[in-house]
Write a protein that holds these residues in place. Structure first.
Motif, PDB file in Angstrom:
ATOM      1  N   VAL A  95       0.833  -1.199   0.000  1.00 57.28           N
ATOM      2  CA  VAL A  95       0.000   0.000   0.000  1.00 57.28           C
ATOM      3  C   VAL A  95       0.869   1.250   0.000  1.00 57.28           C
ATOM      4  CG1 VAL A  95      -1.634   1.333   1.363  1.00 57.28           C
ATOM      5  CG2 VAL A  95      -1.936  -1.132   1.122  1.00 57.28           C
ATOM      6  N   LEU A  96       1.940   1.201   0.776  1.00 52.91           N
ATOM      7  CA  LEU A  96       2.770   2.401   0.902  1.00 52.91           C
ATOM      8  C   LEU A  96       3.616   2.641  -0.344  1.00 52.91           C
ATOM      9  CD1 LEU A  96       4.020   2.269   4.611  1.00 52.91           C
ATOM     10  CD2 LEU A  96       2.408   3.866   3.596  1.00 52.91           C
ATOM     11  N   VAL A  97       4.013   1.572  -1.023  1.00 51.62           N
ATOM     12  CA  VAL A  97       4.907   1.755  -2.164  1.00 51.62           C
ATOM     13  C   VAL A  97       4.302   2.637  -3.251  1.00 51.62           C
ATOM     14  CG1 VAL A  97       5.996   0.555  -4.093  1.00 51.62           C
ATOM     15  CG2 VAL A  97       6.342  -0.248  -1.768  1.00 51.62           C
ATOM     16  N   PRO A  98       3.100   2.307  -3.736  1.00 47.19           N
ATOM     17  CA  PRO A  98       2.531   3.180  -4.769  1.00 47.19           C
ATOM     18  C   PRO A  98       2.350   4.604  -4.244  1.00 47.19           C
ATOM     19  CG  PRO A  98       1.271   1.166  -4.558  1.00 47.19           C
ATOM     20  CD  PRO A  98       2.207   1.204  -3.403  1.00 47.19           C
ATOM     21  N   LEU A  99       2.020   4.704  -2.977  1.00 49.19           N
ATOM     22  CA  LEU A  99       1.887   6.021  -2.370  1.00 49.19           C
ATOM     23  C   LEU A  99       3.206   6.765  -2.492  1.00 49.19           C
ATOM     24  CD1 LEU A  99      -0.666   6.921  -0.734  1.00 49.19           C
ATOM     25  CD2 LEU A  99       0.779   6.767   1.272  1.00 49.19           C
ATOM     26  N   GLY A 100       4.288   6.041  -2.294  1.00 49.68           N
ATOM     27  CA  GLY A 100       5.602   6.666  -2.338  1.00 49.68           C
ATOM     28  C   GLY A 100       6.107   6.921  -3.747  1.00 49.68           C
ATOM     29  N   ILE A 101       6.030   5.900  -4.606  1.00 51.58           N
ATOM     30  CA  ILE A 101       6.675   6.048  -5.908  1.00 51.58           C
ATOM     31  C   ILE A 101       5.729   6.526  -6.981  1.00 51.58           C
ATOM     32  CG2 ILE A 101       8.263   4.197  -5.313  1.00 51.58           C
ATOM     33  CD1 ILE A 101       6.842   2.457  -7.293  1.00 51.58           C
ATOM     34  N   GLY A 102       4.489   6.807  -6.624  1.00 54.31           N
ATOM     35  CA  GLY A 102       3.547   7.253  -7.651  1.00 54.31           C
ATOM     36  C   GLY A 102       2.904   6.058  -8.310  1.00 54.31           C
TER      37      GLY A 102
ATOM     38  N   THR B 182       5.855   2.154 -14.351  1.00 54.01           N
ATOM     39  CA  THR B 182       6.818   2.039 -13.249  1.00 54.01           C
ATOM     40  C   THR B 182       6.427   0.915 -12.310  1.00 54.01           C
ATOM     41  OG1 THR B 182       6.870   4.438 -13.343  1.00 54.01           O
ATOM     42  CG2 THR B 182       8.112   3.402 -11.576  1.00 54.01           C
ATOM     43  N   LEU B 183       5.140   0.913 -11.932  1.00 54.33           N
ATOM     44  CA  LEU B 183       4.690  -0.079 -10.967  1.00 54.33           C
ATOM     45  C   LEU B 183       4.943  -1.487 -11.476  1.00 54.33           C
ATOM     46  CD1 LEU B 183       1.361   1.126  -9.366  1.00 54.33           C
ATOM     47  CD2 LEU B 183       3.617   0.871  -8.343  1.00 54.33           C
TER      48      LEU B 183
ATOM     49  N   THR C  18      14.066   4.814 -13.588  1.00 57.49           N
ATOM     50  CA  THR C  18      13.175   4.187 -12.609  1.00 57.49           C
ATOM     51  C   THR C  18      13.687   4.410 -11.194  1.00 57.49           C
ATOM     52  OG1 THR C  18      13.013   2.425 -14.246  1.00 57.49           O
ATOM     53  CG2 THR C  18      11.923   2.049 -12.133  1.00 57.49           C
ATOM     54  N   LEU C  19      14.975   4.178 -11.013  1.00 57.11           N
ATOM     55  CA  LEU C  19      15.531   4.308  -9.672  1.00 57.11           C
ATOM     56  C   LEU C  19      15.311   5.709  -9.128  1.00 57.11           C
ATOM     57  CD1 LEU C  19      18.916   2.404  -9.406  1.00 57.11           C
ATOM     58  CD2 LEU C  19      16.737   1.949  -8.302  1.00 57.11           C
ATOM     59  N   ARG C  20      15.546   6.713 -10.000  1.00 55.44           N
ATOM     60  CA  ARG C  20      15.416   8.078  -9.533  1.00 55.44           C
ATOM     61  C   ARG C  20      13.968   8.373  -9.142  1.00 55.44           C
ATOM     62  NH1 ARG C  20      17.451  11.138 -13.896  1.00 55.44           N
ATOM     63  NH2 ARG C  20      19.302   9.876 -13.560  1.00 55.44           N
TER      64      ARG C  20
ATOM     65  N   PHE D 235      20.728   5.988  -5.429  1.00 56.92           N
ATOM     66  CA  PHE D 235      19.590   5.800  -6.323  1.00 56.92           C
ATOM     67  C   PHE D 235      19.611   6.838  -7.439  1.00 56.92           C
ATOM     68  CE2 PHE D 235      16.434   3.298  -3.481  1.00 56.92           C
ATOM     69  CZ  PHE D 235      17.317   2.256  -3.477  1.00 56.92           C
ATOM     70  N   GLN D 236      20.789   7.297  -7.773  1.00 57.06           N
ATOM     71  CA  GLN D 236      20.993   8.101  -8.967  1.00 57.06           C
ATOM     72  C   GLN D 236      20.395   9.499  -8.909  1.00 57.06           C
ATOM     73  OE1 GLN D 236      22.872   6.656 -11.230  1.00 57.06           O
ATOM     74  NE2 GLN D 236      22.754   4.530 -10.572  1.00 57.06           N
ATOM     75  N   ALA D 237      20.103  10.004  -7.692  1.00 53.67           N
ATOM     76  CA  ALA D 237      19.636  11.392  -7.619  1.00 53.67           C
ATOM     77  C   ALA D 237      20.812  12.318  -7.891  1.00 53.67           C
ATOM     78  CB  ALA D 237      19.072  11.674  -6.234  1.00 53.67           C
ATOM     79  N   GLU D 238      20.507  13.528  -8.393  1.00 46.60           N
ATOM     80  CA  GLU D 238      21.564  14.518  -8.597  1.00 46.60           C
ATOM     81  C   GLU D 238      21.920  15.101  -7.236  1.00 46.60           C
ATOM     82  OE1 GLU D 238      21.585  16.295 -12.282  1.00 46.60           O
ATOM     83  OE2 GLU D 238      21.349  14.103 -12.444  1.00 46.60           O
ATOM     84  N   ALA D 239      23.207  15.332  -7.024  1.00 48.36           N
ATOM     85  CA  ALA D 239      23.618  15.993  -5.792  1.00 48.36           C
ATOM     86  C   ALA D 239      23.145  17.442  -5.828  1.00 48.36           C
ATOM     87  CB  ALA D 239      25.137  15.942  -5.654  1.00 48.36           C
ATOM     88  N   SER D 240      22.352  17.855  -4.833  1.00 46.70           N
ATOM     89  CA  SER D 240      21.884  19.241  -4.778  1.00 46.70           C
ATOM     90  C   SER D 240      21.438  19.563  -3.365  1.00 46.70           C
ATOM     91  CB  SER D 240      20.726  19.465  -5.749  1.00 46.70           C
ATOM     92  OG  SER D 240      19.531  18.994  -5.175  1.00 46.70           O
ATOM     93  N   ALA D 241      21.157  20.824  -3.126  1.00 48.28           N
ATOM     94  CA  ALA D 241      20.734  21.231  -1.786  1.00 48.28           C
ATOM     95  C   ALA D 241      19.415  20.567  -1.397  1.00 48.28           C
ATOM     96  CB  ALA D 241      20.603  22.743  -1.710  1.00 48.28           C
ATOM     97  N   ASP D 242      18.648  20.154  -2.406  1.00 47.88           N
ATOM     98  CA  ASP D 242      17.376  19.481  -2.125  1.00 47.88           C
ATOM     99  C   ASP D 242      17.568  18.254  -1.243  1.00 47.88           C
ATOM    100  OD1 ASP D 242      15.748  21.192  -3.324  1.00 47.88           O
ATOM    101  OD2 ASP D 242      15.156  19.901  -4.998  1.00 47.88           O
ATOM    102  N   LEU D 243      18.680  17.597  -1.406  1.00 45.12           N
ATOM    103  CA  LEU D 243      18.891  16.372  -0.633  1.00 45.12           C
ATOM    104  C   LEU D 243      18.941  16.689   0.855  1.00 45.12           C
ATOM    105  CD1 LEU D 243      21.420  14.316  -2.764  1.00 45.12           C
ATOM    106  CD2 LEU D 243      18.935  14.260  -2.725  1.00 45.12           C
ATOM    107  N   LEU D 244      19.535  17.820   1.198  1.00 43.83           N
ATOM    108  CA  LEU D 244      19.607  18.187   2.620  1.00 43.83           C
ATOM    109  C   LEU D 244      18.231  18.568   3.135  1.00 43.83           C
ATOM    110  CD1 LEU D 244      22.970  20.130   2.715  1.00 43.83           C
ATOM    111  CD2 LEU D 244      22.462  17.765   3.350  1.00 43.83           C
TER     112      LEU D 244
END
Ligand code: HEM
Ligand SMILES: Nc1ncnc2c1ncn2[C@@H]1O[C@H](COP(=O)(O)OP(=O)(O)OP(=O)(O)O)[C@@H](O)[C@H]1O
Ligand SMILES: Nc1ncnc2c1ncn2[C@@H]1O[C@H](COP(=O)(O)OP(=O)(O)OP(=O)(O)O)[C@@H](O)[C@H]1O
Ligand SMILES: [Mg+2]
Ligand SMILES: [Mg+2]
Lengths: 243, 221, 194, 221, 194
Positions: free
Chosen positions: B36-43, B48-49, D48-50, D122-131
């Protein structure tokens, strides 16, 4: 043969001169291998240009990582069956060293991977994953030993884990052949003998031998420290029994 | 070798897994919660699902087996039941194996059986593959439980040995996880993967009970 | 008792144990023959429980050897009861595990557990838990009984009951090893002081 | 109101979380394990990972808080420490709150602090958003821990009350999870989401301790 | 003791309790004044522990009321020790929680815990665990002591020690409620039989 080595006194006498010898020889071999590898051999554009020189660290580290795990498992087995204390001391001493060499293998592979494969890390690559988990196994082995209250229990728990975890090593060795991997197939340690060009092969083998000797020397040094430690504890216990 | 204690250990573990009204349902709730939480999290993009589905189930299976297993032997050690089981005259390996098998039956198998449902929730097409996958989840889960049992037995004396058991069990899970994930893709090697999965499970069934027995004797010491 | 009076149920020689760098005991030798009882004595932390576990084969001694010639019953501080087990299910489980055909209801009655026979262990009183675990001794005839502070949490009638069980067991050719503080209630054949 | 027992409860819980060499690291190992297994399962397409990354982290946070929390009060009930804590003269709600906070500090906060690293994996770009996201994970985790604490206290007498605690806590998690996931997207409403997240955390901090106290008195009864 | 002899530390009137459809007791009234001791008697499962919990305010009675005029110490079967706590850390924790400034080392010495002071509870012997929990009574002066089978697992010297503690406490104007099987060792002012 095991019983011959199993005598701590004999081990102390042997390692007293063997360990320094290992250090001296390994310095020579690694020195020559690195000198050849870093300055003398031609670079290979197909493997990423100059970065391929990291091979002379990466490949020996990979070999040693696998070999050290196997050595730890074998020592554990010997201890489990025959209860030779020196075997346990050896297994305990190999673990941190094995972890270091495994970490070197991971780090250098990762550094090499960025320019050649375009990624630091590939999650579904069986070889990378299994080396990573071998690293975890070393850590788990040390954590497990540390969490036990007596030496005897630490030895038993560690031996069980080391033996069970040994299934991981064949998987690493053969994962490249079994699964598609970014990683190249083995070209040195194959059934048909080495297939690598001789300019690379000799420095590589020299480094490999050098690392092995360095590893052996360090293992002996750690083992000596551990034996001293146990002697002190025994003496203390005796004192307390009398006093 | 007396078979009666082994059978009793199996029945007791099965009963215990279902007892307290909720024991065996923990992984189920866990699993469903994750689903339940996964789709909530990843859209909820179906593409993708669908891509993510099978893998998430493997992950959930591995995690939930870890959670269940940590208790199997820890509770026995703490309340003194382990002492009794070690003195039945039956081999400790058989008793440990029977208990682990019972816990897989109570918690791992339901997860596998539930998998087609969860796959459908993750936008998979209904097909015979889902049933085949359920069988693979069952097989892989069995290996997870047996290796996890080794970790649990090794850390039975260490209260809250959580990290320890993950550090110990995760590496042992890897072969199974790799073969399992591979067997649900269409990539190269996916055809022989189920065979390797079965082999790794058989190996776990053959080796893990002895490791568990040795670890349990150690925990009682 | 085919081989006559020299037969022993349990014997140990030269037992020694270290716990956490501390020597608990060394050179402990003992033997229990049919009809004999052995009481372990010593102050708190002396090592009685540890010695008992060694005799039962649960703990490995640092030195020495133990020989048991038959099965034994184990009754210690931790009763081995799960919170949801009732006296009836607990005794039923072990009767089955040992392949015994004792009549559960009569065992429960003898242990004074008729009333709480179906109450889960987490609600039982301390004495009722002990009585449940004691019930295991009646499920199957085993030559050696190992008892760690058997009178703990029992009322006067419960003490009496345990005493009777022990005496019956000794009379029928069994052996008893018990760690006891204070009065043992029976005259032990031997004592080991740690 | 005597503050000394509350402080002691906090320190004791903090110490306990780190004790046994590994206690507090359980969720960390759990988290790392999930992070490692997830790509293994769902494949490694960076796209997908991102997309999946932030959501997976929320799920891991929720699951790991559940696992930790189940023990907080159950162990206290079983070994008699709860009886002692209820007789200190300090309000039970303050003690329960202090303990839960300590466990969040020992296990939840490290997870949040680790999140940028895992996002990078998980392949996110390094940015201030991460903090910024790390702060949001910390905030959301606090709410998870307090609601999870209510579930844990309610199921403290039910040994292996796993399902119970998930059933009770999961619905309480949902608002936090929704706002948390929303605040890391660019979708509509994502700007105000952090505010709502903070509000839901404040609400948890205000209400949960009293619910926990009532549940603990029940567990001791 | 400002208000003279009529002052009581603890009183209860008309207590009644039901557990699992079974009436444990009804109409129990009692009081404990300074210097008085009350011993609860009854067979296993009679309800002594339950009554004690009611008096301590941990359990709600089905009927009746309890009035306590001061703080109390609680010492029961479950010692409240975590497996990794040592005698020193356990007593240190509670000294801090109660804001007491007792000297830990002297408490440990008094309880005979000097040697195992730094051994984690999971390795302590049964008696050493009990002594650790008993040490809490010395950390802070509290008027009422509630003790559930205080002699369990203690050796002769430990029994003696508890007895002295109780007598000192009574002499200094404290009150004691204890559930005890067998000899109480002291002459109780009152007894309640369940
Ligand atoms: C983190 C990533 C990597 C890991 C975990 C890793 C691991 C290993 C291992 C375990 C071996 C020993 C295999 C055997 O002897 O059968 C090995 C050998 C080797 N690796 Fe890597 N490796 C990594 C990255 C790379 C990269 C990026 C390259 C170059 C593009 C590379 C090139 C080699 C070579 C040339 C060998 C020698 C193989 C042979 O000829 O036998 N590795 N590596
Ligand atoms: N890891 C350890 N480090 C230090 N001491 C230890 C360790 N493990 C056990 N001990 C000590 O070993 C002894 C174990 O004693 P044991 O439980 O056998 O005592 P006992 O004679 O049964 O005492 P009791 O009468 O209290 O039940 C205790 O003194 C304990 O403190
Ligand atoms: N849910 C329940 N259902 C049935 N009976 C219950 C339930 N909960 C408690 N009881 C009974 O209530 C009693 C509780 O007794 P308590 O623990 O107070 O006894 P006690 O006098 O302290 O006994 P002991 O001397 O053995 O310690 C027991 O007889 C128990 O069986
Ligand atoms: Mg003892
Ligand atoms: Mg009682």
């Amino acid at each position: 043969m095991f019983s011959w080595f199993a005598n701590p006194l004999r081990f102390m006498r042997l390692s007293n001169w063997l360990a320094p010898l290992c250090y001296a020889l390994s310095a020579l071999l690694i020195g020559w291998g690195l000198w050849q590898g870093l300055w003398m051999v031609p670079k290979d554009e197909y493997q990423g240009g100059d970065i391929m020189r990291v091979m002379f660290l990466h490949v020996p580290a990979a070999w040693l990582a696998m070999a050290s795990y196997m050595a730890m498992a074998v020592m554990s087995f010997i201890w489990f069956i025959w209860r030779h204390e020196v075997a346990d001391i050896a297994a305990k001493s190999i673990a941190p060293l094995g972890a270091v060499w495994t970490a070197i293998c991971l780090a250098t592979g990762s550094i090499w991977g960025k320019p050649t494969w375009g990624t630091w890390w590939q999650w579904d690559d069986a070889r990378m994953m299994s080396v990573l988990f071998m690293f975890f196994l070393f850590l788990g082995y040390m954590a497990l030993r540390a969490s036990m209250d007596t030496r005897q229990k630490a030895a038993r728990a560690g031996a069980i884990l080391a033996m069970v975890g040994a299934i991981n090593v064949p998987l690493i060795k053969f994962s490249v052949d079994l699964f598609t991997s970014l990683h190249q197939d083995s070209s040195v340690l194959t059934a048909d003998g080495p297939k690598m060009a001789a300019v690379y092969l000799w420095p590589l083998l020299a480094s490999g031998l050098g690392h092995t000797l360095l590893f052996a020397g360090l293992t002996q040094t750690l083992m000596r420290a551990e034996i001293w430690d146990r002697r002190t504890a025994q003496a203390n216990a005796k004192l307390m029994a009398e006093g | 070798m007396r078979p009666a204690p082994i059978l009793s250990a199996f029945q007791q573990a099965l009963g215990e897994a279902w007892a307290g009204g909720a024991g065996a349902l923990l992984p189920l709730g866990f699993f469903a919660g994750a689903a339940v939480l996964v789709p909530l999290g990843i859209g909820t993009d179906p593409q993708t699902l669908r891509a993510v589905g099978p893998g998430i189930l493997w992950v959930a299976l591995a995690l939930s087996s870890l959670v269940t297993l940590e208790r199997i032997f820890q509770a026995d050690t703490e309340d003194g039941a382990l002492d009794l089981w070690l003195q039945t005259g039956a081999p400790a390996s058989a008793i440990a194996g029977a208990k682990t098998f019972a816990h897989w039956l109570a918690a791992g198998l339901p997860l596998a059986l539930l998998s087609p449902l969860l796959a459908l929730m993750f936008q998979a097409e209904a097909s015979a593959d889902l049933l085949r996958n359920a069988a693979l989840y069952g097989l892989g889960g069995l290996a997870f439980y047996f290796w996890g049992g080794v970790g649990a037995a090794l850390s039975a004396t260490v209260r809250r040995g959580g990290l320890l058991i993950s550090l110990i069990a995760l590496p042992l899970y890897v072969p199974t996880a790799i073969f399992g994930a591979l067997s649900m893709t269409n990539g190269p090697g996916s055809e022989s993967a189920p065979l390797f999965l079965a082999a790794s499970t058989l190996f776990a069934l053959a080796v893990a009970p002895f490791a568990m027995a040795a670890a349990l004797r150690l925990a009682a010491d | 008792m085919l081989r006559g009076v020299t037969e022993v149920l349990l014997s140990a020689t030269g037992l020694g144990m270290i716990r956490g760098e501390r020597v608990l005991f060394t050179g402990v030798s003992l033997s229990v023959a049919p009809g004999e009882s052995l009481v372990l004595r010593g102050s708190n932390g002396a090592g009685k429980t540890t010695l008992l576990r060694i005799l039962a084969g649960l703990t490995r001694p640092e030195a020495g050897e133990v020989v048991r010639t038959g099965l034994h019953h184990w009754f210690a501080h931790r009763e081995g009861l799960k919170p949801h087990e009732t006296p009836r299910t607990h005794l039923g489980l072990w009767a089955k595990a040992w392949g015994s055909d004792s009549d559960l209801d009569s065992v429960l009655a003898q242990m004074g557990l008729k009333r709480p026979a179906d109450v889960p262990a987490r609600y039982l009183s301390a004495g009722q838990r002990r009585r449940t675990a004691l019930g295991r001794l009646l499920l199957e005839k085993r030559p050696i009984w190992m008892l760690d502070e058997p009178y703990t949490a029992l009322d006067a009638e419960g003490r009496e009951l345990v005493l009777e069980l022990i005496e019956d067991h000794l009379k029928s050719g069994g052996g008893v090893v018990a760690a006891i503080h204070g009065e043992s209630g029976f005259v032990p054949t031997n004592e080991v002081v740690l």
